[in-house]
Design an enzyme around this catalytic site. Structure first.
Site, short mmCIF file in Angstrom:
data_model
loop_
_atom_site.label_atom_id
_atom_site.label_comp_id
_atom_site.label_asym_id
_atom_site.label_seq_id
_atom_site.Cartn_x
_atom_site.Cartn_y
_atom_site.Cartn_z
CE1 TYR A 111 -3.70 2.48 0.89
CE2 TYR A 111 -2.04 3.42 2.31
CZ TYR A 111 -3.26 3.52 1.67
OH TYR A 111 -4.01 4.65 1.79
CD1 TRP A 113 -0.88 8.08 -0.78
CD2 TRP A 113 -1.06 9.61 -2.39
NE1 TRP A 113 -2.02 8.82 -0.54
CE2 TRP A 113 -2.15 9.77 -1.51
CE3 TRP A 113 -0.95 10.48 -3.47
CZ2 TRP A 113 -3.12 10.73 -1.68
CZ3 TRP A 113 -1.92 11.44 -3.65
CH2 TRP A 113 -3.00 11.57 -2.77
#
Length: 771
Positions: A111, A113
């Site tokens: 996980y 950005w």
């Protein structure tokens, strides 16, 4: 000779100035009205001492030391190896784990950005690679909005993120709205960012237009500056985690005075009668009136009553920020905010009603969607197993345990190999000491990283990756109507390679290179995705050729016209013709489906549940301050904490913590002092900032400072740098979403009068030659 080149990031588009192949500086675009200061700080970080320059393997893992509770993961030295050796180690370990433990033993949730770019998207590359190799255990939902993502499809239907195209846009608010009530505020610092990039920041100008049009704002938050000063907002400081109680008090006031929108509730909602019984205390003997809410929230009874009156007599919009649902029972304020908007009379009217996440990303509320843009093609994952994203430590510590999730029963798999790239779990996750214990359990942790951050230091195999400045790509942000070229600005540092290059090499060893690369080069992929986009949008888009786009750096996309199903305006006009995608076709104030789950922490309608940790809890006798660990202004999560802008915000090298002057005075704390923030889970050092923008009883310490434990293997050890997740609880919101509850944490603060330890967050680990 200087060259000026396009740069696209999650925090905006910039111009890189390059001289003889050397990156000199990064400048804002001339047409960006509110450029982020994060961008220029990328220059010094590109070559700082924290860069990972060569493949490195943890010494103990390389020497075959057995796993044990005393493992040196996180404290061990690293051995630098050749790329050929590193690729052999990773490919052999993938084969071993799959053959001995099955494909579900490989975790590829990874996980984070990552960075902007349609092709070089780290998770997309990883998931494509792992799916072609046999599959992997995945993660579901996000740390940012897990509770929201699970509850909203039950209440208003549709995809978890479809609400963003169904709520009013800022331009509609300007033209139609009179009153905005913002639960959790509208902090402009958060609108610096946009997933996938953006060409121009627009939120600040649109908020100014609202104020100039006469729209009034109410900020219901523990922090005054969660709303920009130019909005001249009324501030109602609220005890953290009590937004649901405030909404219930407002709703009760509407109901008993007959101010609620009976017509909309009857035609467009289901279950209001059962919820009204709860409001009136017919179910539990407790009336949820304004006086009841005032005792819980700290907002006066008169203010709650006045707010109920104004919401029902003016064209109003109820906004709820993501932060309020990252807490114990975080589903409740989201659900209740929808119910409150339905009662208020403005739901489904132009520019009014309900919306979530305004100002958390720049494009939210700016545009409903953007046109199709191609990305790395997905490959179906053969492994059906998944875990809720915030339950990674539980999974590592308790394989085989069964948990609830959205009406299902999930068995946590046994993970033997963790493959992570494009993210930083030692930033996102709560209770980092517990995560550290969990992180010792898998056989192997493989990480792609550009810098020696905490996640890299806690890995077994670290593969150095090129940054977004060191590869060719193009960006297209969420709801942003632009494509932005991302030509390579500089050569990769050291022996860094792109994620795609690494996975292609691994795929070659494992026998599926052609399936993974489709025989395209990296620039060939970038060109292919652009031409795919151009062909899909057709002549109406009038996109230039790839070569012309690459020279001009920006291309305009056509406006997205939908369709946008699930419109509240259409529902109001004719609920029979335009039903919502819910079981009833209407807004579910009472959900029969959720009620059937039988959860004791999420009933069939919104309710007030007392948080485990809050300022009225018994624990507040020992830890009397509520910690707000919100998003930072100086970086994106933990990205570029080593950049100039983030470094300049620190106090004597530590992250700043804001504290009310009254709380500081009672502890002998002055601005600029280094303080220790602590509770039973851990402690960290931070630099005190006295501010009456923070209500008494609250301290604010942003996330994202790279974790810097004094003794990495010792549970509870002091963090030198100021990471709040040594203090937050690794506890799910509820059995429904299993989302994180980071904002339910009590702490205390004291002056730190011992010798200050050096901050080593940006120092690489010990690198030794092969033995």
């Amino acid at each position: 000779m200087e060259r000026r080149m396009s740069v696209a990031t999650h925090w905006g588009s910039f111009v890189a100035v390059v001289d003889s192949g050397r990156l000199v500086r990064i400048e804002p675009r001339h047409d960006d009205p509110a450029p982020s200061p994060i961008g220029p700080g990328m220059v010094t970080a590109a070559d700082d001492s924290a860069r990972v320059l060569r493949p490195a393997v943890r010494k103990g893992w390389l020497n075959g030391e057995p796993r044990a509770h005393g493992t040196a993961r996180g404290t061990d030295a690293f051995v630098e190896v050749s790329w050929d050796h590193a690729i052999t180690l990773v490919s052999d370990e993938l084969r071993r784990v799959r053959s001995q433990h099955g494909d579900s033993a490989v975790f590829g949730g990874s996980y984070g950005w990552a960075s902007a770019g349609r092709f070089h998207h780290a998770q997309g590359q990883l998931h494509r690679f792992l799916a072609l190799d046999g599959g992997y255990t995945d993660a579901r939902n996000t740390y940012s909005t897990a509770a929201l993502e699970v509850i909203l499809p039950h209440v208003i239907g549709g995809h978890p993120w479809s609400y963003q195209s169904r709520m009013p846009m800022w331009a509609e608010v300007v033209d139609n709205c009179e009153l905005v009530v913002a639960f959790g505020g509208l902090a402009l610092k958060n609108s610096q960012i946009n997933p996938g990039g953006l060409a121009r920041h627009q939120t600040q100008d649109l908020q100014r237009q609202c104020r100039e049009a006469g729209v009034r704002f109410v900020n219901i938050s523990p922090i005054r500056s969660d709303v920009a000063g130019f909005l001249d907002a009324e501030w109602l400081p609220v005890v953290p985690n009590t937004d649901t109680a405030a909404m219930l008090g407002i709703a009760h006031t509407m109901l008993v005075n007959g101010w609620h929108d009976e017509d909309f509730l009857r035609r467009c909602c289901v279950g209001f009668d059962r919820f009204a019984s709860y409001l009136l205390g017919e179910l539990d003997g407790i009336r949820k009136d304004a006086a009841w809410a005032a005792k819980i929230t700290g907002i006066s009874r008169d203010a709650i009553t006045d707010l109920a009156r104004r919401l029902t007599t003016r064209r109003s919009l109820i906004m709820v920020n993501y932060a309020v649902q990252r807490a114990d029972h975080g589903e409740q304020p989201i659900w209740m905010s929808v119910v409150l908007a339905a009662m208020a009379g403005s739901m489904g009217r132009p520019g009014c009603g309900w919306g979530a996440g305004y100002a958390t990303m720049d494009a939210t509320g700016v545009a409903r969607d953007r046109a199709f843009v191609a990305t790395v093609p997905e490959v179906a994952n053969p492994v059906p197993d998944f875990i809720p994203v915030a339950r990674i430590a539980d999974t590592l510590l308790h394989p085989g345990e069964v948990i609830d999730y959205d009406g299902k029963r999930l068995t946590l798999p046994e993970l033997r190999l963790v493959y992570w790239c494009g993210g930083n779990p030692f930033h996102h996750h709560q209770d980092l000491h517990r995560l550290t214990r969990a992180w010792q359990t898998p056989d192997t942790v493989v990480v792609h990283e550009a810098w020696w951050n905490t996640t890299a230091k806690f890995a077994d195999i670290v593969l150095p990756v090129a940054t977004s400045l060191e590869r060719d790509d193009f960006a297209a942000g969420f709801s942003d109507p632009h494509l932005v070229a991302m030509p390579k600005v500089r050569e990769p540092a050291g022996e860094s390679r792109t994620d795609h290059h690494i996975f292609a090499a691994l795929a070659s060893r494992l026998g599926f290179e052609q399936e993974f690369t489709e025989s395209r080069s990296e620039i060939g992929w970038v060109r292919h995705l652009y031409e795919q986009t151009r062909a899909k949008l057709g002549d109406d888009a009038a996109l230039p050729s790839f070569d012309d786009f690459w020279r001009s750096s920006t291309a305009e996309l056509p406006a997205s016209t939908g369709p946008f199903p699930g419109s509240f305006e259409a529902l109001r006009s004719d609920p029979q013709r335009f039903p919502l995608p819910t079981p009833s076709g209407r807004i579910e104030i009472f959900s029969e489906e959720i009620d059937s789950f039988g959860y004791d922490d999420c009933a069939g309608h919104p309710k007030w549940y007392e948080p485990v940790e809050w300022l009225r809890a018994d624990l507040s006798d020992r830890f009397p301050l509520h910690l707000i660990s919100n998003q930072p202004a100086s970086r994106l999560h933990s990205q570029y904490d080593n950049g100039d802008h983030s470094l300049s915000s620190k106090i004597r090298g530590r992250e700043p913590v804001a504290i009310n002057p009254l709380d500081a005075a009672s502890r002998g704390i002055e601005s600029g002092m280094i303080v220790r923030v602590y509770n039973d889970r851990g402690s960290c050092l931070a630099g005190a900032v006295l501010s009456d923008d923070v209500m008494p009883g609250v301290v604010q310490l942003s996330t994202g400072a790279w974790w810097d434990p004094v003794q990495p293997g010792l549970s509870g050890t002091l963090d030198r740098h100021g990471n709040p997740n040594v203090l937050t609880a690794d506890r799910p919101c509820s059995r429904l979403s299993q989302g994180p509850s980071a904002l339910s944490a009590l702490v205390d603060v004291e002056f730190y009068d011992e010798p200050l330890p050096d901050v080593l967050a940006f120092a690489p680990p010990s690198l030794v030659p092969p033995s």
